[in-house]
Design a protein around this motif. Structure first.
Motif, short mmCIF file in Angstrom:
data_model
loop_
_atom_site.label_atom_id
_atom_site.label_comp_id
_atom_site.label_asym_id
_atom_site.label_seq_id
_atom_site.Cartn_x
_atom_site.Cartn_y
_atom_site.Cartn_z
N GLN A 1 0.85 -1.19 0.00
CA GLN A 1 0.00 0.00 0.00
C GLN A 1 0.89 1.25 0.00
OE1 GLN A 1 -3.00 -0.07 3.13
NE2 GLN A 1 -2.97 -2.31 3.14
N LYS A 2 0.41 2.29 -0.63
CA LYS A 2 1.10 3.59 -0.55
C LYS A 2 0.66 4.28 0.72
CE LYS A 2 2.20 4.56 -5.37
NZ LYS A 2 3.65 4.59 -5.05
N VAL A 3 1.61 4.72 1.51
CA VAL A 3 1.30 5.38 2.78
C VAL A 3 1.97 6.74 2.81
CG1 VAL A 3 1.02 3.20 4.00
CG2 VAL A 3 3.27 4.29 3.95
N GLN A 4 1.42 7.61 3.62
CA GLN A 4 1.96 8.95 3.78
C GLN A 4 2.99 8.97 4.89
OE1 GLN A 4 0.99 11.72 1.83
NE2 GLN A 4 2.80 12.65 2.77
N VAL B 1 4.50 0.19 1.51
CA VAL B 1 4.62 -0.72 2.66
C VAL B 1 3.71 -1.92 2.43
CG1 VAL B 1 4.30 -1.01 5.15
CG2 VAL B 1 5.14 1.17 4.24
N GLY B 2 4.23 -3.10 2.65
CA GLY B 2 3.43 -4.31 2.48
C GLY B 2 3.64 -5.28 3.63
N MET C 1 9.25 -2.55 2.71
CA MET C 1 9.10 -1.11 2.60
C MET C 1 10.06 -0.56 1.55
SD MET C 1 9.38 2.02 5.34
CE MET C 1 11.17 2.09 5.30
N ASP C 2 9.52 0.23 0.65
CA ASP C 2 10.31 1.06 -0.25
C ASP C 2 10.20 2.47 0.30
OD1 ASP C 2 11.41 2.60 -2.26
OD2 ASP C 2 10.51 1.44 -3.89
N SER C 3 11.28 2.96 0.85
CA SER C 3 11.23 4.21 1.61
C SER C 3 11.00 5.43 0.73
CB SER C 3 12.53 4.38 2.40
OG SER C 3 12.46 5.50 3.24
N ALA C 4 11.51 5.40 -0.51
CA ALA C 4 11.40 6.58 -1.38
C ALA C 4 11.14 6.12 -2.82
CB ALA C 4 12.67 7.43 -1.30
N PRO D 1 5.24 4.53 13.66
CA PRO D 1 4.98 5.98 13.68
C PRO D 1 6.18 6.83 13.31
CG PRO D 1 4.11 4.90 15.66
CD PRO D 1 4.96 3.89 14.95
N SER D 2 7.39 6.26 13.38
CA SER D 2 8.58 7.01 13.00
C SER D 2 8.69 7.19 11.49
CB SER D 2 9.85 6.30 13.49
OG SER D 2 9.85 6.18 14.89
N ILE D 3 7.94 6.38 10.73
CA ILE D 3 8.11 6.36 9.29
C ILE D 3 6.87 6.76 8.52
CG2 ILE D 3 9.01 4.99 7.37
CD1 ILE D 3 10.01 2.97 9.34
N TRP D 4 5.71 6.27 8.93
CA TRP D 4 4.48 6.58 8.19
C TRP D 4 3.30 6.68 9.14
CZ3 TRP D 4 6.29 1.46 8.07
CH2 TRP D 4 5.39 0.47 8.47
N ARG D 5 2.23 7.24 8.61
CA ARG D 5 1.02 7.44 9.40
C ARG D 5 0.09 6.25 9.26
NH1 ARG D 5 0.04 13.48 6.83
NH2 ARG D 5 2.13 14.31 7.35
N GLY D 6 -0.50 5.83 10.38
CA GLY D 6 -1.48 4.76 10.34
C GLY D 6 -0.85 3.37 10.27
N THR D 7 -1.65 2.39 9.87
CA THR D 7 -1.20 1.01 9.79
C THR D 7 -1.48 0.44 8.39
OG1 THR D 7 -3.33 0.13 10.54
CG2 THR D 7 -1.68 0.63 12.24
#
Length: 245
Positions: free
Chosen positions: A47-50, A59-60, A72-75, A192-198
């Protein structure tokens, strides 16, 4: 009897082939994900996360009857947007995996232990490596000493003055103390250090289809033997009647 022997051999060969198919299938998970540093098998599984900035991440999470997998693909858009310094693997932070109502905190380093992660992420050239995944849980025996429970394969990609960090990881369920997961159990990951939500999925349960195929193979073999025996008996009786006539 020679015909009957042939039927039995064919039946057992059929079962062997189907059982071999079963073994091949259960050695992989239903999504086709393999932890090998080739991330194409995550296409459609993430999924694409903010992020906590203007950046987005991929993030998958996935699970089969043996392992929990995450990615995770960070960028992912690093070729167009360098995202400042917001392109790390963050393997030195806490990834929280939730299975049903149970929480498992995992990561690859904290404090002084994450220096190798930082060195990898700042490499001036493309690089690949692996990191231990540790389970940060208190136990009476180990206190807060982390236990290694899995592996992460990480890739550092450089394009001009832009860079990206990607990783995929697998953790055996038994390493976390998980014995069984009921079908449709929610499995989620957050950081929470990397993206919002789950990011979450519903566990599909252990595959049963191949075992059904094995059962069908056994049934067909048994039915073939029965029909062959019946046919042999009818032929024998008919031959006896002809002789008497």
């Amino acid at each position: 009897m020679n015909v009957l022997r042939k039927i039995l051999i064919i039946g057992f060969f059929t079962i062997f082939v189907v059982f071999g198919f079963h073994l091949q299938k259960v050695s992989a998970n239903g999504s086709g994900i393999v932890i090998d540093g080739n991330y194409n098998d995550w296409n459609g599984q993430y999924q694409k996360v903010q992020a906590n900035s203007d950046a987005q991440r991929n993030v998958g999470i996935w699970a089969d009857q043996n392992n929990i997998y995450f990615y995770m693909d960070s960028a992912p858009d690093f070729g167009h947007n360098n995202q400042g310094n917001d392109n790390s693997t963050y393997l030195n932070t806490d990834f929280t995996i939730q299975v049903g109502g149970q929480t498992y905190v995992v990561g690859s380093g904290r404090g002084f232990m994450d220096q190798s992660i930082r060195n990898f992420e700042s490499s001036p050239t493309n690089a690949s490596t692996s990191f231990d995944i540790k389970y940060w849980a208190y136990t009476a025996a180990n206190h807060y000493t982390p236990q290694v429970v899995g592996k992460a394969l990480a890739t550092h990609v450089v394009k001009g003055n832009h860079s990206d960090n990607i990783f995929e990881a697998a953790i055996p369920m038994k390493a976390l103390g998980i014995t069984t997961i009921p079908e449709n159990t929610p499995i989620a990951i957050s950081n929470p250090s990397i993206w919002r939500g789950t990011v979450s999925i519903n566990y599909a349960g252990a595959p049963t289809g191949p075992w059904v195929l094995v059962g069908i193979g056994v049934i067909f073999a048994a039915v073939g033997v029965i029909w062959q025996i019946r046919g042999t008996k009818k032929t024998t009786i008919h031959e006896m009647e002809v002789v008497h006539a």
